[in-house]
Design a protein around this motif. Structure first.
Motif, PDB file in Angstrom:
ATOM      1  N   ASP A 279     -23.557  24.222  -0.643  1.00  0.00           N
ATOM      2  CA  ASP A 279     -24.297  24.758  -1.776  1.00  0.00           C
ATOM      3  C   ASP A 279     -23.365  25.088  -2.938  1.00  0.00           C
ATOM      4  O   ASP A 279     -23.719  25.856  -3.820  1.00  0.00           O
ATOM      5  CB  ASP A 279     -25.046  26.021  -1.319  1.00  0.00           C
ATOM      6  CG  ASP A 279     -26.224  26.312  -2.223  1.00  0.00           C
ATOM      7  OD1 ASP A 279     -26.634  25.424  -2.985  1.00  0.00           O
ATOM      8  OD2 ASP A 279     -26.742  27.444  -2.158  1.00  0.00           O
TER       9      ASP A 279
ATOM     10  N   ASP B 178     -29.317  31.417   4.700  1.00  0.00           N
ATOM     11  CA  ASP B 178     -29.607  30.092   4.129  1.00  0.00           C
ATOM     12  C   ASP B 178     -29.151  28.950   5.029  1.00  0.00           C
ATOM     13  O   ASP B 178     -28.923  27.833   4.554  1.00  0.00           O
ATOM     14  CB  ASP B 178     -28.948  29.952   2.751  1.00  0.00           C
ATOM     15  CG  ASP B 178     -29.827  30.497   1.631  1.00  0.00           C
ATOM     16  OD1 ASP B 178     -31.049  30.640   1.853  1.00  0.00           O
ATOM     17  OD2 ASP B 178     -29.292  30.788   0.553  1.00  0.00           O
TER      18      ASP B 178
ATOM     19  N   LYS C 261     -30.489  25.346   4.779  1.00  0.00           N
ATOM     20  CA  LYS C 261     -30.143  24.426   3.690  1.00  0.00           C
ATOM     21  C   LYS C 261     -29.272  23.277   4.179  1.00  0.00           C
ATOM     22  O   LYS C 261     -29.052  22.304   3.448  1.00  0.00           O
ATOM     23  CB  LYS C 261     -29.425  25.182   2.572  1.00  0.00           C
ATOM     24  CG  LYS C 261     -30.365  26.070   1.762  1.00  0.00           C
ATOM     25  CD  LYS C 261     -29.652  26.731   0.598  1.00  0.00           C
ATOM     26  CE  LYS C 261     -30.614  27.575  -0.237  1.00  0.00           C
ATOM     27  NZ  LYS C 261     -29.930  28.240  -1.370  1.00  0.00           N
TER      28      LYS C 261
ATOM     29  N   LEU D  55     -30.446  19.828  -3.216  1.00  0.00           N
ATOM     30  CA  LEU D  55     -29.650  21.048  -3.064  1.00  0.00           C
ATOM     31  C   LEU D  55     -28.663  21.226  -4.212  1.00  0.00           C
ATOM     32  O   LEU D  55     -28.439  22.343  -4.684  1.00  0.00           O
ATOM     33  CB  LEU D  55     -28.901  21.006  -1.724  1.00  0.00           C
ATOM     34  CG  LEU D  55     -28.151  22.272  -1.318  1.00  0.00           C
ATOM     35  CD1 LEU D  55     -29.126  23.428  -1.090  1.00  0.00           C
ATOM     36  CD2 LEU D  55     -27.319  22.031  -0.067  1.00  0.00           C
TER      37      LEU D  55
ATOM     38  N   MET E 168     -37.208  22.184  -0.992  1.00  0.00           N
ATOM     39  CA  MET E 168     -36.213  23.250  -0.991  1.00  0.00           C
ATOM     40  C   MET E 168     -36.717  24.449  -0.177  1.00  0.00           C
ATOM     41  O   MET E 168     -35.965  25.045   0.616  1.00  0.00           O
ATOM     42  CB  MET E 168     -35.894  23.685  -2.418  1.00  0.00           C
ATOM     43  CG  MET E 168     -34.937  24.877  -2.496  1.00  0.00           C
ATOM     44  SD  MET E 168     -33.298  24.529  -1.782  1.00  0.00           S
ATOM     45  CE  MET E 168     -32.570  23.631  -3.152  1.00  0.00           C
TER      46      MET E 168
ATOM     47  N   HIS F 287     -36.299  25.021   3.675  1.00  0.00           N
ATOM     48  CA  HIS F 287     -35.066  25.466   4.324  1.00  0.00           C
ATOM     49  C   HIS F 287     -35.305  26.703   5.184  1.00  0.00           C
ATOM     50  O   HIS F 287     -34.566  26.968   6.139  1.00  0.00           O
ATOM     51  CB  HIS F 287     -33.969  25.739   3.278  1.00  0.00           C
ATOM     52  CG  HIS F 287     -34.071  27.073   2.604  1.00  0.00           C
ATOM     53  ND1 HIS F 287     -34.864  27.282   1.500  1.00  0.00           N
ATOM     54  CD2 HIS F 287     -33.472  28.266   2.880  1.00  0.00           C
ATOM     55  CE1 HIS F 287     -34.749  28.545   1.110  1.00  0.00           C
ATOM     56  NE2 HIS F 287     -33.912  29.162   1.923  1.00  0.00           N
TER      57      HIS F 287
END
Length: 461
Positions: free
Chosen positions: A268, A307, A310, A318, A332, A335
């Motif tokens: 990320d 998170d 993700k 992302l 999104m 996730h």
């Protein structure tokens, strides 16, 4: 799960998403090597003191119990030996004067001869009865005559087996009274008479019996104490080994937690400091609210891995620099479900489920994915929500500068009652200045240090 397996899992994640970990692969070993030796030594010394105290108390209690028991058993054994000797000798003399069968007409003569033979050597008082329980003869020494009045009386004898009783006389003398049924043979059933004798135990013999009983009591007490002394190092050794195994398991769990958290942070485009900070902030709020034990561990793990889902979001979405369209936003938001699937069923990481599954829920029910509202949202997720937004607003990101502390608190206050739980927010307001001061540097090393301190406090048993 071992440390190696956790690192292997991280390597698989890296290969799956074409993410070069490089030096970050070593991150899976960072938290597990926490600087906690002083704390562990202190706890180890405390355990040793407690173990020594408890084992000593148990040993003393055991000694206090077995010593009187050993004294009693030895004294009874010595008394029984005296009685056995007197009984056997009396039978031998009775047999010698032909006074075993006392059913004939000459029984009184035999009884008198036997009574006088037995008096003065083994017994102070001798009484001999016929098979019907009628007294045939009685003899006593001078000492026996003086104590006869203190001897308990009884009716006609009718016992079928040898016995004895202790006598404590008013003069303080200790005596033994034996009761022996007479038979022509050991295996015979017909009783041919009864012999009773009172023996006053001489002072020297009584002293020997008491000394022997005391010696056995001391031996038993010392054995109990030495046993406790021998058990102590074994207990300490086993406890140390158990602690070592426990810490190894804990280290592997925390290594997995950090490995997964840092992996998604890198994907990320984050340094990973965010995960450390929000986990620490959430833990501080939790401490103020009295969260502890397994609940605190779950809060920390969930905050660090919030998170993790993700990992399953495509890079195109992302890492997209602009706003996401509705379809991309739907992907999104998935996730959360992906993260819940990752941590569910992974033993220790199950505790992270509450934060992972509900960290985007809002107090007024407008969040996702389940639109939970109020107390339907797990407390851990409500705590994390404030920690997450506070850190996001207070931190420098590639696309923004950190907001001033007063502005951050103003935004949080505005969203209290809609996004945030008012009760949790009230607790956070009391420690917000402390939190701001601690995370002001924004460095990953500082954030890791803060989290390490929390982990040492709540994970190391």
């Amino acid at each position: 799960m071992t440390i190696g397996l956790a690192c292997h899992l991280l390597a698989i994640v890296s290969a799956r998403f074409d993410y070069p970990l490089g030096g970050q692969y070593q991150a899976c070993h960072m938290i597990v090597r926490l600087p906690r030796m002083a704390n562990m030594k202190k706890e180890d010394n405390l355990f040793k003191k407690k173990a020594a105290t408890r084992i000593a108390l148990i040993s003393l209690l055991l000694a206090a119990l077995v010593a009187p028991l050993a004294w009693y058993v030895e004294k009874e054994g010595s008394e029984a030996a005296v009685v056995s000797l007197a009984t056997e000798e009396s039978k031998r003399l009775l047999l010698h004067v032909d006074a075993i069968d006392l059913a004939g007409s000459d029984a009184p003569i035999k009884a008198r001869l036997a009574a006088h033979a037995l008096t003065g050597g083994l017994f102070e008082i001798v009484e001999i009865y016929g098979p019907a329980g009628n007294k045939l003869a009685e003899a006593a020494t001078a000492l026996g005559g003086s104590i006869e009045k203190d001897i308990p009386k009884h009716g006609r004898p009718a016992y079928t087996s040898a016995a004895y009783e202790n006598l404590t006389l008013p003069s303080g003398q200790w005596g033994i009274r034996v009761f022996v049924p007479l038979r022509l043979s050991r295996s015979g059933n017909n009783i041919t008479g009864y012999f009773e004798g009172v023996r006053i135990i001489p002072a020297w013999q009584k002293g020997e019996i008491d000394a022997t009983a005391l010696k056995m009591a001391l031996i038993a007490a010392l054995a109990a104490l030495f046993c406790g002394g021998g058990i102590y190092p074994i207990v300490v050794l086993l406890s140390a080994e158990n602690n070592r195994k426990t810490l190894e398991v804990l280290d592997s769990h925390i290594s997995m937690m950090e490995a997964l958290g840092r992996a998604i942070a890198r994907r990320d485009s984050d340094t990973g400091a965010h995960n450390y900070r929000v986990a620490w902030i959430a833990a501080r709020i939790g401490e103020e609210m009295g969260v502890s034990g397994a609940n605190m561990q779950s809060l920390i793990a969930g905050s660090f891995l919030h998170d993790v889902g993700k990992i399953g979001i495509p890079d195109a979405i992302l890492l997209k620099p602009g706003r996401l369209d509705e379809q991309e936003m739907t992907i999104m938001r998935s996730h959360v479900d992906l993260g819940e699937q990752i941590v569910t069923g992974m033993g220790w990481l199950d505790g992270a489920n509450e934060v992972v599954a509900a960290h985007h829920e809002k107090w007024n029910g407008s969040g996702y994915p389940r639109k939970l509202a109020g107390s339907e949202i797990p407390l851990a997720a409500r705590i994390f929500a404030i920690a997450d937004v506070f850190d996001a607003l207070s931190s420098k990101r590639p696309y923004k500068e950190p907001l001033p502390f007063e502005q951050v608190m103003s935004i949080l206050a505005k969203d209290t009652g809609s996004h945030f739980d008012p009760a949790v927010m009230k607790v956070f307001e009391h420690i917000a200045e402390e939190v701001r001061t601690n995370i002001a540097e924004g460095l990953e090393s500082n954030a890791r240090r803060l989290l390490e301190e929390i982990i040492r406090k709540h994970f190391v048993m």
